[in-house]
Motif scaffolding. Structure first.
Motif, PDB file in Angstrom:
ATOM      1  N   HIS A   1       0.857  -1.186   0.000  1.00 54.25           N
ATOM      2  CA  HIS A   1       0.000   0.000   0.000  1.00 54.25           C
ATOM      3  C   HIS A   1       0.897   1.241   0.000  1.00 54.25           C
ATOM      4  O   HIS A   1       1.785   1.364   0.850  1.00 54.25           O
ATOM      5  CB  HIS A   1      -0.903  -0.009   1.240  1.00 54.25           C
ATOM      6  N   LEU A   2       0.670   2.144  -0.964  1.00 55.27           N
ATOM      7  CA  LEU A   2       1.447   3.383  -1.030  1.00 55.27           C
ATOM      8  C   LEU A   2       1.128   4.235   0.192  1.00 55.27           C
ATOM      9  O   LEU A   2      -0.015   4.640   0.391  1.00 55.27           O
ATOM     10  CB  LEU A   2       1.115   4.158  -2.315  1.00 55.27           C
ATOM     11  N   VAL A   3       2.157   4.484   1.014  1.00 50.63           N
ATOM     12  CA  VAL A   3       1.951   5.245   2.242  1.00 50.63           C
ATOM     13  C   VAL A   3       2.640   6.605   2.207  1.00 50.63           C
ATOM     14  O   VAL A   3       2.317   7.473   3.020  1.00 50.63           O
ATOM     15  CB  VAL A   3       2.407   4.460   3.493  1.00 50.63           C
ATOM     16  N   ALA A   4       3.582   6.799   1.273  1.00 48.53           N
ATOM     17  CA  ALA A   4       4.291   8.074   1.206  1.00 48.53           C
ATOM     18  C   ALA A   4       4.916   8.248  -0.171  1.00 48.53           C
ATOM     19  O   ALA A   4       5.172   7.270  -0.888  1.00 48.53           O
ATOM     20  CB  ALA A   4       5.382   8.144   2.283  1.00 48.53           C
ATOM     21  N   VAL A   5       5.163   9.494  -0.513  1.00 50.27           N
ATOM     22  CA  VAL A   5       5.826   9.841  -1.763  1.00 50.27           C
ATOM     23  C   VAL A   5       6.940  10.839  -1.446  1.00 50.27           C
ATOM     24  O   VAL A   5       6.796  11.681  -0.561  1.00 50.27           O
ATOM     25  CB  VAL A   5       4.830  10.416  -2.798  1.00 50.27           C
ATOM     26  N   LEU A   6       8.040  10.702  -2.152  1.00 54.18           N
ATOM     27  CA  LEU A   6       9.182  11.604  -2.026  1.00 54.18           C
ATOM     28  C   LEU A   6       9.612  12.020  -3.423  1.00 54.18           C
ATOM     29  O   LEU A   6       9.937  11.173  -4.253  1.00 54.18           O
ATOM     30  CB  LEU A   6      10.346  10.900  -1.310  1.00 54.18           C
ATOM     31  N   ASP A   7       9.591  13.313  -3.675  1.00 57.17           N
ATOM     32  CA  ASP A   7       9.968  13.895  -4.967  1.00 57.17           C
ATOM     33  C   ASP A   7      11.270  14.661  -4.733  1.00 57.17           C
ATOM     34  O   ASP A   7      11.324  15.542  -3.882  1.00 57.17           O
ATOM     35  CB  ASP A   7       8.834  14.837  -5.397  1.00 57.17           C
ATOM     36  N   ILE A   8      12.327  14.290  -5.466  1.00 59.47           N
ATOM     37  CA  ILE A   8      13.621  14.952  -5.281  1.00 59.47           C
ATOM     38  C   ILE A   8      14.217  15.386  -6.614  1.00 59.47           C
ATOM     39  O   ILE A   8      13.888  14.848  -7.668  1.00 59.47           O
ATOM     40  CB  ILE A   8      14.636  14.055  -4.532  1.00 59.47           C
ATOM     41  N   LEU A   9      15.094  16.362  -6.519  1.00 52.69           N
ATOM     42  CA  LEU A   9      15.918  16.791  -7.647  1.00 52.69           C
ATOM     43  C   LEU A   9      17.363  16.574  -7.242  1.00 52.69           C
ATOM     44  O   LEU A   9      17.831  17.140  -6.248  1.00 52.69           O
ATOM     45  CB  LEU A   9      15.685  18.268  -7.975  1.00 52.69           C
ATOM     46  N   ASN A  10      18.072  15.741  -7.986  1.00 50.12           N
ATOM     47  CA  ASN A  10      19.480  15.459  -7.706  1.00 50.12           C
ATOM     48  C   ASN A  10      20.353  16.575  -8.251  1.00 50.12           C
ATOM     49  O   ASN A  10      20.105  17.109  -9.330  1.00 50.12           O
ATOM     50  CB  ASN A  10      19.884  14.133  -8.360  1.00 50.12           C
ATOM     51  N   GLN A  11      21.393  16.888  -7.497  1.00 52.91           N
ATOM     52  CA  GLN A  11      22.380  17.898  -7.888  1.00 52.91           C
ATOM     53  C   GLN A  11      21.704  19.232  -8.220  1.00 52.91           C
ATOM     54  O   GLN A  11      22.014  19.885  -9.216  1.00 52.91           O
ATOM     55  CB  GLN A  11      23.243  17.413  -9.048  1.00 52.91           C
ATOM     56  N   TYR A  12      20.791  19.642  -7.341  1.00 55.89           N
ATOM     57  CA  TYR A  12      20.081  20.899  -7.512  1.00 55.89           C
ATOM     58  C   TYR A  12      19.865  21.526  -6.149  1.00 55.89           C
ATOM     59  O   TYR A  12      19.460  20.826  -5.227  1.00 55.89           O
ATOM     60  CB  TYR A  12      18.737  20.658  -8.210  1.00 55.89           C
ATOM     61  N   PRO A  13      20.137  22.789  -5.944  1.00 54.83           N
ATOM     62  CA  PRO A  13      20.579  23.782  -6.912  1.00 54.83           C
ATOM     63  C   PRO A  13      22.088  23.788  -7.173  1.00 54.83           C
ATOM     64  O   PRO A  13      22.559  24.504  -8.041  1.00 54.83           O
ATOM     65  CB  PRO A  13      20.138  25.099  -6.268  1.00 54.83           C
ATOM     66  N   GLU A  14      22.823  22.975  -6.428  1.00 55.65           N
ATOM     67  CA  GLU A  14      24.271  22.851  -6.633  1.00 55.65           C
ATOM     68  C   GLU A  14      24.605  21.370  -6.803  1.00 55.65           C
ATOM     69  O   GLU A  14      23.807  20.494  -6.520  1.00 55.65           O
ATOM     70  CB  GLU A  14      25.046  23.417  -5.429  1.00 55.65           C
ATOM     71  N   ARG A  15      25.830  21.102  -7.202  1.00 54.78           N
ATOM     72  CA  ARG A  15      26.254  19.720  -7.492  1.00 54.78           C
ATOM     73  C   ARG A  15      26.092  18.771  -6.308  1.00 54.78           C
ATOM     74  O   ARG A  15      25.642  17.651  -6.459  1.00 54.78           O
ATOM     75  CB  ARG A  15      27.707  19.728  -7.972  1.00 54.78           C
TER      76      ARG A  15
END
Length: 175
Positions: A76-90
């Motif tokens: 059962h989907l209990v959580a979501v995590l949305d990320i941007l890698n190497q942002y805003p810096e490396r």
């Protein structure tokens, strides 16, 4: 962030990348937190917005830098995590969204995921996590401060209804 690195830090969850095939499941999770969406729009959340959540990213980064992870307990989907890698810096990782389903809130699920993310980030040579939170959301502020994030600048996001939303940048340096 490699899925395997994150999974190793959070073995009690089944973690996988979410795609357009998961739109209905993600819509249900986000609808369990209606107050979050109301901060951005008075309209009901739509599948088109969920598609945008899965794919939207700043113009200056590659699409592959965006990852959306689903966290499952008992399939059962209990959580979501949305990320941007190497942002805003490396050596940064930007958290676009960490949302826990309503039935799993106030049970340490969000804290466990955020702590696992920090450990996985360090193993991936990420030394700083950054996010923006709605400035008026005192619960989000308390959650992230408890995890060692510090407030930064306040910004204003334009809203579709010609309004503006105050957001505050938060940062956590990892050591």
């Amino acid at each position: 962030m490699k899925l395997a690195t994150l999974q190793a830090e959070l073995p009690n969850f089944k973690i996988r990348f979410l795609t357009d095939a998961d739109q209905a499941e993600l819509l249900a999770l986000e609808q369990s937190n209606p107050e979050y969406h109301r901060q951005f729009s008075p309209n009901d959340l739509t599948l088109a917005e969920i598609h945008d959540d899965l794919t939207a990213h700043p113009d200056e980064i590659e699409a592959a830098q965006k990852q959306v992870f689903g966290f499952y307990l008992a399939n059962h989907l209990v959580a979501v995590l949305d990320i941007l890698n190497q942002y805003p810096e490396r050596d940064f990782l930007f958290i676009g969204l960490l949302m826990v389903g309503n039935d799993y809130q106030r049970r340490s699920v969000g804290s466990v995921i955020a702590t696992g993310l920090m450990k996985a980030a360090l193993k991936s040579d990420i030394h700083c996590l950054q996010l923006t939170r709605v400035s008026a959301d005192t619960a989000a502020e308390a959650f992230w401060k408890k995890l060692g994030f510090d407030d930064g600048d306040q910004l204003f996001l334009p809203l579709a209804e010609n309004g503006r939303l105050a957001v505050t940048t938060m940062t956590r340096v990892l050591v």
